[in-house]
Design an enzyme around this catalytic site. Structure first.
Site, PDB file in Angstrom:
ATOM      1  N   ARG A 111     -70.194 -27.157  -7.409  1.00  0.00           N
ATOM      2  CA  ARG A 111     -70.241 -28.604  -7.134  1.00  0.00           C
ATOM      3  C   ARG A 111     -69.130 -28.939  -6.152  1.00  0.00           C
ATOM      4  O   ARG A 111     -68.209 -28.156  -5.932  1.00  0.00           O
ATOM      5  CB  ARG A 111     -70.025 -29.395  -8.424  1.00  0.00           C
ATOM      6  CG  ARG A 111     -71.090 -29.118  -9.469  1.00  0.00           C
ATOM      7  CD  ARG A 111     -70.929 -30.057 -10.667  1.00  0.00           C
ATOM      8  NE  ARG A 111     -71.592 -29.532 -11.841  1.00  0.00           N
ATOM      9  CZ  ARG A 111     -72.890 -29.653 -12.088  1.00  0.00           C
ATOM     10  NH1 ARG A 111     -73.676 -30.300 -11.251  1.00  0.00           N
ATOM     11  NH2 ARG A 111     -73.416 -29.149 -13.176  1.00  0.00           N
ATOM     12  N   GLY A 138     -78.550 -34.680  -6.930  1.00  0.00           N
ATOM     13  CA  GLY A 138     -77.276 -34.934  -6.235  1.00  0.00           C
ATOM     14  C   GLY A 138     -77.222 -34.163  -4.920  1.00  0.00           C
ATOM     15  O   GLY A 138     -76.889 -34.715  -3.859  1.00  0.00           O
ATOM     16  N   THR A 139     -77.582 -32.893  -4.996  1.00  0.00           N
ATOM     17  CA  THR A 139     -77.588 -32.035  -3.803  1.00  0.00           C
ATOM     18  C   THR A 139     -78.552 -32.586  -2.756  1.00  0.00           C
ATOM     19  O   THR A 139     -78.240 -32.612  -1.554  1.00  0.00           O
ATOM     20  CB  THR A 139     -78.050 -30.608  -4.198  1.00  0.00           C
ATOM     21  OG1 THR A 139     -77.167 -30.120  -5.194  1.00  0.00           O
ATOM     22  CG2 THR A 139     -78.073 -29.674  -3.013  1.00  0.00           C
ATOM     23  N   ASP A 167     -82.893 -28.788 -16.249  1.00  0.00           N
ATOM     24  CA  ASP A 167     -83.358 -29.857 -17.141  1.00  0.00           C
ATOM     25  C   ASP A 167     -84.751 -30.374 -16.762  1.00  0.00           C
ATOM     26  O   ASP A 167     -85.303 -31.209 -17.456  1.00  0.00           O
ATOM     27  CB  ASP A 167     -82.384 -31.048 -17.085  1.00  0.00           C
ATOM     28  CG  ASP A 167     -81.021 -30.700 -17.639  1.00  0.00           C
ATOM     29  OD1 ASP A 167     -80.909 -29.673 -18.322  1.00  0.00           O
ATOM     30  OD2 ASP A 167     -80.066 -31.463 -17.379  1.00  0.00           O
ATOM     31  N   MET A 210     -79.417 -27.914 -23.419  1.00  0.00           N
ATOM     32  CA  MET A 210     -79.044 -28.700 -22.242  1.00  0.00           C
ATOM     33  C   MET A 210     -79.985 -29.881 -22.063  1.00  0.00           C
ATOM     34  O   MET A 210     -81.106 -29.870 -22.553  1.00  0.00           O
ATOM     35  CB  MET A 210     -79.100 -27.817 -21.004  1.00  0.00           C
ATOM     36  CG  MET A 210     -77.913 -26.916 -20.910  1.00  0.00           C
ATOM     37  SD  MET A 210     -78.200 -25.691 -19.660  1.00  0.00           S
ATOM     38  CE  MET A 210     -79.425 -24.745 -20.467  1.00  0.00           C
ATOM     39  N   ILE A 313     -75.699 -19.525 -22.130  1.00  0.00           N
ATOM     40  CA  ILE A 313     -76.539 -18.318 -22.299  1.00  0.00           C
ATOM     41  C   ILE A 313     -77.919 -18.607 -21.721  1.00  0.00           C
ATOM     42  O   ILE A 313     -78.510 -17.784 -21.019  1.00  0.00           O
ATOM     43  CB  ILE A 313     -76.653 -17.948 -23.804  1.00  0.00           C
ATOM     44  CG1 ILE A 313     -75.289 -17.528 -24.336  1.00  0.00           C
ATOM     45  CG2 ILE A 313     -77.694 -16.857 -24.022  1.00  0.00           C
ATOM     46  CD1 ILE A 313     -75.236 -17.304 -25.833  1.00  0.00           C
ATOM     47  N   ARG A 315     -78.820 -20.799 -19.374  1.00  0.00           N
ATOM     48  CA  ARG A 315     -78.989 -20.947 -17.932  1.00  0.00           C
ATOM     49  C   ARG A 315     -78.585 -19.719 -17.119  1.00  0.00           C
ATOM     50  O   ARG A 315     -78.789 -19.676 -15.920  1.00  0.00           O
ATOM     51  CB  ARG A 315     -78.333 -22.222 -17.415  1.00  0.00           C
ATOM     52  CG  ARG A 315     -76.849 -22.206 -17.319  1.00  0.00           C
ATOM     53  CD  ARG A 315     -76.386 -23.536 -16.744  1.00  0.00           C
ATOM     54  NE  ARG A 315     -75.019 -23.444 -16.319  1.00  0.00           N
ATOM     55  CZ  ARG A 315     -74.320 -24.435 -15.832  1.00  0.00           C
ATOM     56  NH1 ARG A 315     -74.883 -25.626 -15.716  1.00  0.00           N
ATOM     57  NH2 ARG A 315     -73.082 -24.273 -15.452  1.00  0.00           N
TER      58      ARG A 315
HETATM   59  N1  LIG Z   1     -73.751 -39.341  -3.875  1.00  0.00           N
HETATM   60  C1  LIG Z   1     -73.315 -38.221  -3.302  1.00  0.00           C
HETATM   61  N2  LIG Z   1     -72.663 -38.283  -2.113  1.00  0.00           N
HETATM   62  C2  LIG Z   1     -72.235 -37.152  -1.504  1.00  0.00           C
HETATM   63  N3  LIG Z   1     -72.384 -35.908  -2.019  1.00  0.00           N
HETATM   64  C3  LIG Z   1     -72.997 -35.800  -3.201  1.00  0.00           C
HETATM   65  C4  LIG Z   1     -73.513 -36.939  -3.897  1.00  0.00           C
HETATM   66  N4  LIG Z   1     -74.092 -36.507  -5.042  1.00  0.00           N
HETATM   67  C5  LIG Z   1     -73.939 -35.174  -5.047  1.00  0.00           C
HETATM   68  N5  LIG Z   1     -73.303 -34.737  -3.948  1.00  0.00           N
HETATM   69  C6  LIG Z   1     -72.938 -33.365  -3.623  1.00  0.00           C
HETATM   70  O1  LIG Z   1     -73.886 -32.462  -4.190  1.00  0.00           O
HETATM   71  C7  LIG Z   1     -73.238 -31.614  -5.163  1.00  0.00           C
HETATM   72  C8  LIG Z   1     -74.189 -31.301  -6.287  1.00  0.00           C
HETATM   73  O2  LIG Z   1     -74.537 -32.505  -6.951  1.00  0.00           O
HETATM   74  P1  LIG Z   1     -74.532 -32.599  -8.544  1.00  0.00           P
HETATM   75  O3  LIG Z   1     -74.931 -33.988  -8.902  1.00  0.00           O
HETATM   76  O4  LIG Z   1     -73.223 -32.103  -9.070  1.00  0.00           O
HETATM   77  O5  LIG Z   1     -75.609 -31.534  -9.007  1.00  0.00           O
HETATM   78  P2  LIG Z   1     -77.178 -31.522  -8.790  1.00  0.00           P
HETATM   79  O6  LIG Z   1     -77.465 -31.246  -7.372  1.00  0.00           O
HETATM   80  O7  LIG Z   1     -77.598 -30.405  -9.682  1.00  0.00           O
HETATM   81  O8  LIG Z   1     -77.698 -32.881  -9.219  1.00  0.00           O
HETATM   82  C9  LIG Z   1     -72.012 -32.400  -5.579  1.00  0.00           C
HETATM   83  O9  LIG Z   1     -71.017 -31.605  -6.138  1.00  0.00           O
HETATM   84  C10 LIG Z   1     -71.588 -33.023  -4.260  1.00  0.00           C
HETATM   85  O10 LIG Z   1     -70.940 -32.082  -3.439  1.00  0.00           O
HETATM   86  O1  LIG Z   2     -71.029 -27.286 -17.150  1.00  0.00           O
HETATM   87  P1  LIG Z   2     -71.591 -27.636 -15.831  1.00  0.00           P
HETATM   88  O2  LIG Z   2     -71.631 -26.500 -14.888  1.00  0.00           O
HETATM   89  O3  LIG Z   2     -70.938 -28.848 -15.250  1.00  0.00           O
HETATM   90  O4  LIG Z   2     -73.111 -28.013 -16.014  1.00  0.00           O
HETATM   91  C1  LIG Z   2     -73.564 -28.671 -17.133  1.00  0.00           C
HETATM   92  C2  LIG Z   2     -74.745 -29.494 -16.884  1.00  0.00           C
HETATM   93  O5  LIG Z   2     -75.684 -29.003 -15.958  1.00  0.00           O
HETATM   94  C3  LIG Z   2     -76.983 -29.140 -16.494  1.00  0.00           C
HETATM   95  O6  LIG Z   2     -77.356 -27.856 -16.896  1.00  0.00           O
HETATM   96  C4  LIG Z   2     -77.966 -29.770 -15.571  1.00  0.00           C
HETATM   97  O7  LIG Z   2     -77.969 -29.184 -14.319  1.00  0.00           O
HETATM   98  P2  LIG Z   2     -79.260 -29.200 -13.393  1.00  0.00           P
HETATM   99  O8  LIG Z   2     -80.276 -30.128 -14.000  1.00  0.00           O
HETATM  100  O9  LIG Z   2     -78.776 -29.669 -12.077  1.00  0.00           O
HETATM  101  O10 LIG Z   2     -79.725 -27.780 -13.338  1.00  0.00           O
HETATM  102  C5  LIG Z   2     -76.844 -30.041 -17.704  1.00  0.00           C
HETATM  103  O11 LIG Z   2     -77.820 -29.879 -18.672  1.00  0.00           O
HETATM  104  C6  LIG Z   2     -75.485 -29.686 -18.154  1.00  0.00           C
HETATM  105  O12 LIG Z   2     -74.864 -30.681 -18.845  1.00  0.00           O
END
Ligand SMILES: Nc1ncnc2c1ncn2[C@@H]1O[C@H](COP(=O)(O)OP(=O)(O)O)[C@@H](O)[C@H]1O
Ligand SMILES: O=P(O)(O)OC[C@H]1O[C@](O)(COP(=O)(O)O)[C@@H](O)[C@@H]1O
Length: 393
Positions: A111, A138-139, A167, A210, A313, A315
Site C-alpha cells: 500500500r 483504491g488502486t 473480499d 476477512m 493463511i 490470503r
Molecule cells: N484516494 C486515493 N488517492 C490516491 N491514491 C490512492 C487512493 N486510494 C488508494 N490509493 C493508492 O492505492 C493503494 C492501494 O489502495 P488500498 O485502498 O490500500 O487497497 P485496494 O486497492 O486493495 O483497495 C493505496 O495504498 C494508495 O497508494
Molecule cells: O492487513 P492488511 O494487509 O492491511 O490487509 C487486511 C485487509 O485486506 C483485506 O484482505 C481486503 O483486501 P482486498 O479486498 O483489497 O483484497 C481485508 O479483508 C483485510 O482487512
C-alpha cells in the site's frame, strides 16, 4: 471482449493514424511492437492469484506480441513513484514459468506511495508505454488519477487495471480472482472448527474471516461448508441478545455449534472510532469480542469456545485451478486491451463475458452483500438462523 462507453486513447490513435494512414489498428500495433515496454504492479493486500496474473500478463505479451521488455514494479505504487528505492525486476517467460504454483506476489504487493506526477515522470524516464495495475478499488481510483495526469501530459501510455479483492467487493464485475480460492480455504477452516466444537460438550467453534466492508467470503464459506449455525457479516446488524438466544437454542438442540464471522461484522459492538495512516477505519476485533462474550455466557453451563483467526493463511495460499483459469483469461484480455491502445480502463467479467469499463466506475465504491438477496437468505437458511439474525427485520 466488450468495451462499454470507452474511447480509445486519442494520443495512440493519432500516432497510429499519422504513421500508418488508414491501416486497421491491429496492423498498426503489430508494426509498433518493437517500441512497447510494459510494466505490471500489484497494490494493496495480498490475494491468491497475483502470481497467476503476473505470469499471464508476461506470457501473453511475450508469446502473442513478442514483447521482450517487461518490468515487474516492486512494492506497489512505491516502486512507480520511487524506482530507485524499489527497483523493478525484469520479467521473462522463463522467470515467471512456475510462479502460479505458490501464493503471494513475486514483485511484492504494498500500500501507499501513490504520486501521479512522480509516476508520470518515471513512466517517461523508464520508457514504459503499457502499464497493468493489479489492485482493488483504491488502486483503481489511483489508476484513474494517473490516467488523468498522463492524459494531461499527452503521454503515450496505456493504463489497464485488473481489479483485485479477496473480499470480492469490486463493483460491477461478476467476481474477483482469488475469491473462489479464499472461499475454498475458509470452508476448510470452518470444518476444522466443527471438529473442535463437536469433540467437546457445548463447544462453540468461531472462525473469523476477512471482509472489512463486505461479507462475501464469510457468506459463501458458511454456505459451502454447510456446517455453520451462525454467519455474521458487515451488511447485517445484529443484537447480542439475539445472538446469545440463538447460541443457547442451537446448543440445546445439537450440543455444539459453529460461527463464521466476517471481520467487519458487528462493529456497532466493538467500534474503535480510529483510522490508520492510509485513512482506513481501524476495526474492533469482533472475533475476540464474540469469543470473550460467549465464554462468559457459557461458563456457568460448562461450555467453551474454540477461536480460529486464519486471515493471512487464507490470503497466502496458492490459487485453485478454476481461479487460475480465470486469472489467465483476465490477464490475456488485459494485454489485448492495452495493446489496442485503450487506457484508463479495467477488465473483468460481466455475465461471464470479459468486458472493459472506465476505471473511475470501478472506483465508485465497494460491492456489498444485499440482505434481501437469495445468496444471503440462502445462507441464513443453510445456517438455520432465526429471523432476528436474517437482516430482514
Ligand atoms: N484516494 C486515493 N488517492 C490516491 N491514491 C490512492 C487512493 N486510494 C488508494 N490509493 C493508492 O492505492 C493503494 C492501494 O489502495 P488500498 O485502498 O490500500 O487497497 P485496494 O486497492 O486493495 O483497495 C493505496 O495504498 C494508495 O497508494
Ligand atoms: O492487513 P492488511 O494487509 O492491511 O490487509 C487486511 C485487509 O485486506 C483485506 O484482505 C481486503 O483486501 P482486498 O479486498 O483489497 O483484497 C481485508 O479483508 C483485510 O482487512
Amino acid at each position: 471482449m466488450i468495451a462499454i462507453g470507452i474511447p480509445r486513447s486519442p494520443e495512440i490513435e493519432l500516432k497510429a493514424e499519422g504513421s500508418y494512414g488508414s491501416l486497421p489498428c491491429w496492423a498498426c500495433l503489430l508494426l509498433e511492437l518493437r517500441t512497447v515496454k510494459a510494466a505490471v504492479v500489484t497494490c494493496g493486500g495480498l490475494c491468491p492469484g497475483l502470481n497467476s496474473i503476473i505470469r499471464g500478463v508476461t506470457k501473453c505479451l511475450w508469446h502473442e506480441y513478442g514483447v521482450r521488455e517487461i518490468l515487474g514494479i516492486t512494492a506497489g505504487y512505491n516502486g512507480l513513484s520511487d524506482p530507485d528505492s524499489h527497483p523493478p525486476i525484469k520479467l521473462t517467460e522463463e522467470n515467471v514459468r512456475d510462479i502460479h504454483m505458490k501464493g503471494g506476489s513475486i514483485i511484492k504487493a504494498a500500500r501507499g506511495g501513490f504520486d501521479a506526477e512522480k509516476i508520470c515522470d518515471n513512466l517517461q524516464r523508464l520508457g514504459i508505454t503499457v502499464l497493468f495495475l493489479v489492485g482493488g478499488d483504491g488502486t483503481q481510483f489511483a489508476g484513474h488519477l494517473l490516467y488523468e495526469a498522463a492524459r494531461k501530459r499527452r503521454l503515450d501510455v496505456s493504463i489497464v487495471g485488473i481489479p483485485k479483492s479477496i473480499d470480492n467487493d469490486v463493483v460491477l464485475f461478476d467476481r474477483t480472482f482469488g475469491f473462489e480460492t479464499a472461499v475454498a480455504k475458509a470452508s476448510e477452516v470452518i470444518r476444522n472448527a466443527l471438529v473442535e466444537a463437536s469433540s467437546c460438550d457445548r463447544g462453540v467453534g468461531i472462525v473469523k474471516l476477512m471482509g472489512r466492508d463486505s461479507g462475501f467470503v464469510a457468506m459463501h464459506a458458511a454456505t459451502a461448508a454447510d456446517v455453520v449455525d451462525l454467519c455474521m457479516i458487515p451488511e447485517v446488524n445484529v443484537k447480542m441478545k439475539d445472538v446469545l438466544e440463538h447460541v443457547d437454542a442451537t446448543l440445546a438442540r445439537k450440543k455444539y455449534m459453529v460461527i463464521a464471522v466476517a471481520e467487519g461484522a458487528g462493529q456497532e459492538h466493538v467500534s474503535t472510532g480510529k483510522k490508520d495512516d492510509t485513512g482506513h477505519t481501524i476495526y474492533g476485533d469482533i472475533g475476540v469480542f464474540l469469543k470473550d462474550t460467549l465464554n462468559k455466557h457459557l461458563k456457568p453451563s460448562g461450555g467453551r469456545t474454540f477461536y480460529i483467526d486464519p486471515s493471512y493463511i487464507i490470503r497466502s495460499v496458492p490459487i485453485t485451478p478454476n481461479d487460475h483459469i480465470y486469472c489467465v483469461r483476465l490477464a490475456n484480455d488485459a494485454v489485448h486491451t492495452a495493446m489496442r491502445g485503450y487506457t484508463g480502463v479495467c477488465v473483468g467479467a460481466m455475465h461471464n463475458i470479459v468486458c472493459m469499463l472506465p476505471s473511475r466506475l470501478i472506483a465508485t465504491g465497494k460491492k456489498k452483500v444485499r440482505p434481501h438477496s437469495s445468496s444471503w437468505q440462502g445462507c441464513v437458511q443453510t445456517c438455520n438462523m432465526p429471523a432476528a439474525l436474517s437482516g430482514l427485520f
